[in-house]
Design an enzyme around this catalytic site. Structure first.
Site, PDB file in Angstrom:
ATOM      1  N   GLU A  24       0.849  -1.193   0.000  1.00  0.00           N
ATOM      2  CA  GLU A  24       0.000   0.000   0.000  1.00  0.00           C
ATOM      3  C   GLU A  24       0.883   1.241   0.000  1.00  0.00           C
ATOM      4  OE1 GLU A  24      -3.641   2.048   2.606  1.00  0.00           O
ATOM      5  OE2 GLU A  24      -2.826   0.107   3.198  1.00  0.00           O
ATOM      6  N   ASN A  69      -6.581   1.446   2.884  1.00  0.00           N
ATOM      7  CA  ASN A  69      -7.301   2.711   2.984  1.00  0.00           C
ATOM      8  C   ASN A  69      -6.961   3.647   1.829  1.00  0.00           C
ATOM      9  OD1 ASN A  69      -8.176   1.649   5.399  1.00  0.00           O
ATOM     10  ND2 ASN A  69      -6.993   3.024   6.683  1.00  0.00           N
ATOM     11  N   ASN A 169     -12.337  -1.356  -0.228  1.00  0.00           N
ATOM     12  CA  ASN A 169     -11.577  -1.736   0.960  1.00  0.00           C
ATOM     13  C   ASN A 169     -12.237  -1.192   2.218  1.00  0.00           C
ATOM     14  OD1 ASN A 169      -8.869  -2.565   2.347  1.00  0.00           O
ATOM     15  ND2 ASN A 169      -9.213  -0.450   2.992  1.00  0.00           N
ATOM     16  N   GLU A 170     -12.598  -2.076   3.144  1.00  0.00           N
ATOM     17  CA  GLU A 170     -13.089  -1.696   4.479  1.00  0.00           C
ATOM     18  C   GLU A 170     -14.119  -0.566   4.433  1.00  0.00           C
ATOM     19  OE1 GLU A 170      -9.777  -1.000   7.109  1.00  0.00           O
ATOM     20  OE2 GLU A 170      -9.011  -3.041   6.877  1.00  0.00           O
ATOM     21  N   TYR A 235      -6.124  -7.341  12.514  1.00  0.00           N
ATOM     22  CA  TYR A 235      -4.838  -6.876  13.042  1.00  0.00           C
ATOM     23  C   TYR A 235      -4.809  -7.125  14.541  1.00  0.00           C
ATOM     24  CZ  TYR A 235      -3.943  -4.692   8.557  1.00  0.00           C
ATOM     25  OH  TYR A 235      -3.713  -4.476   7.223  1.00  0.00           O
ATOM     26  N   GLU A 283      -5.981  -9.054   4.448  1.00  0.00           N
ATOM     27  CA  GLU A 283      -5.167  -8.171   5.294  1.00  0.00           C
ATOM     28  C   GLU A 283      -5.079  -8.784   6.687  1.00  0.00           C
ATOM     29  OE1 GLU A 283      -5.483  -3.931   5.701  1.00  0.00           O
ATOM     30  OE2 GLU A 283      -6.403  -3.726   3.725  1.00  0.00           O
TER      31      GLU A 283
END
Length: 320
Positions: A24, A69, A169-170, A235, A283
């Site tokens: 990223e 992000n 993404n998210e 995470y 991720e």
């Protein structure tokens, strides 16, 4: 306790894709890492050779890019064409300046150097379905059409044939540019996925999962017939120095996977298992969100954000 090893008992085949990696535009991952204009260790295309050799040792099967992000504010056309003509833009996910010097074609070349399959994530934050559709055309089409011809103009005659495409993404997170609730997300994802697959029906689509039953069930109900994978992210860290709890991380991961698998199987119980979406755990890491003192490195382009100091406990958790 006893451990018995039975070499004749086969539980399943390991899918090589679980060893995939993710890069990223964050801190020095790309600029100052993979791509470094200042380093004597870089080649003529500014690819750091020491980083490349270290990455080759990982035998990466596929490489996810550009976010994270970052992707929810990224417009892929800023990163193609002559490098000197690409715009510097304020980047809002990580509060930096994005030079766009490392873009789609540089990424594709890097995947080739690694012998890794590309895995792109489209901007469903402030991006449009036309932008996503055009990116598929740029990468995969062999037609005499605008974006396929643009790829040829910039030096790549043959299509890249990118198989894996993430639908955002998210998007479930309020930290994300273009954050949506689950119903707004699946409505948009249906339309993004529809036009992307019309350009190339062979692509594999990855829906944005949240790791919660409330979100993931709606995603499977609404997108299960369109997408090939549902993503999940996790995470972890050990800020409380609880060694035994931290060593149980693999159990937490397993519960997350069992939850998502259970939702997929319950919602799609009348669909053959081979035709149900699979899980993309695209991720995960140990992450303490380390930030430097801004007074030490105030530059937007060189700030060393999120560079962790790991110990052996962290290494054990990653290994698990």
């Amino acid at each position: 306790a006893e451990i018995k090893i039975d070499t004749d008992r086969i539980r399943g085949k390991v899918n090589r894709n679980i060893y995939g990696n993710f890069i990223e535009h964050l801190g020095r991952c790309i600029y100052g890492g993979i791509y470094d204009e200042e380093s004597p260790l870089s080649d003529k295309k500014n690819i750091r050779q020491d980083v490349l050799e270290a990455a080759k040792d990982l035998n990466i099967p596929h490489l996810r890019w550009p976010g994270g992000n970052f992707v929810s504010g990224y417009h892929w056309m800023d990163g193609i064409g002559p490098v000197e003509e690409r715009p510097n833009k304020q980047e809002l996910a990580w509060d930096t300046v994005e030079t766009n010097k490392f873009g789609t074609d540089e990424y594709m070349e890097y995947c080739e150097l690694l012998d890794a399959e590309p895995h792109l994530c489209v901007n469903m934050g402030n991006g449009t379905m036309e932008e996503a559709q055009s990116w598929v055309e740029y990468c995969n089409a062999d037609t005499d059409t605008k974006y396929a011809n643009l790829r040829r103009k910039y030096g790549q005659e043959e299509p890249y044939n990118v198989k894996y495409w993430g639908l955002g993404n998210e998007i479930y997170g309020e930290w994300q540019i273009g954050h949506k609730n689950v119903h707004d997300y699946v409505k948009a994802a249906k339309e993004f996925g529809k036009v992307m697959k019309r350009v190339d029906p062979s692509i594999k689509l990855i829906a944005c999962g949240a790791g919660t039953p409330e979100w993931d069930r709606v995603v499977v109900e609404e997108l299960g017939g369109l997408v090939d994978y549902i993503s999940t992210h996790m995470y972890v860290g050990n800020p409380d120095n609880d060694y035994y709890d931290y060593m149980a991380t693999s159990e937490k991961v397993e519960r997350r996977l069992e939850m998502l698998e259970g939702i997929i199987n319950s919602v799609m119980h009348d669909v053959a298992p081979s035709e149900r979406p699979k899980i993309a755990f695209d991720e995960w890491n140990v992450w303490y969100r380390t930030h430097p003192d801004p007074g030490e490195d105030p530059s937007y382009e060189t700030r060393h954000i999120l560079e962790e100091h790991y110990n052996q406990e962290d290494a054990l958790v990653v290994a698990m």
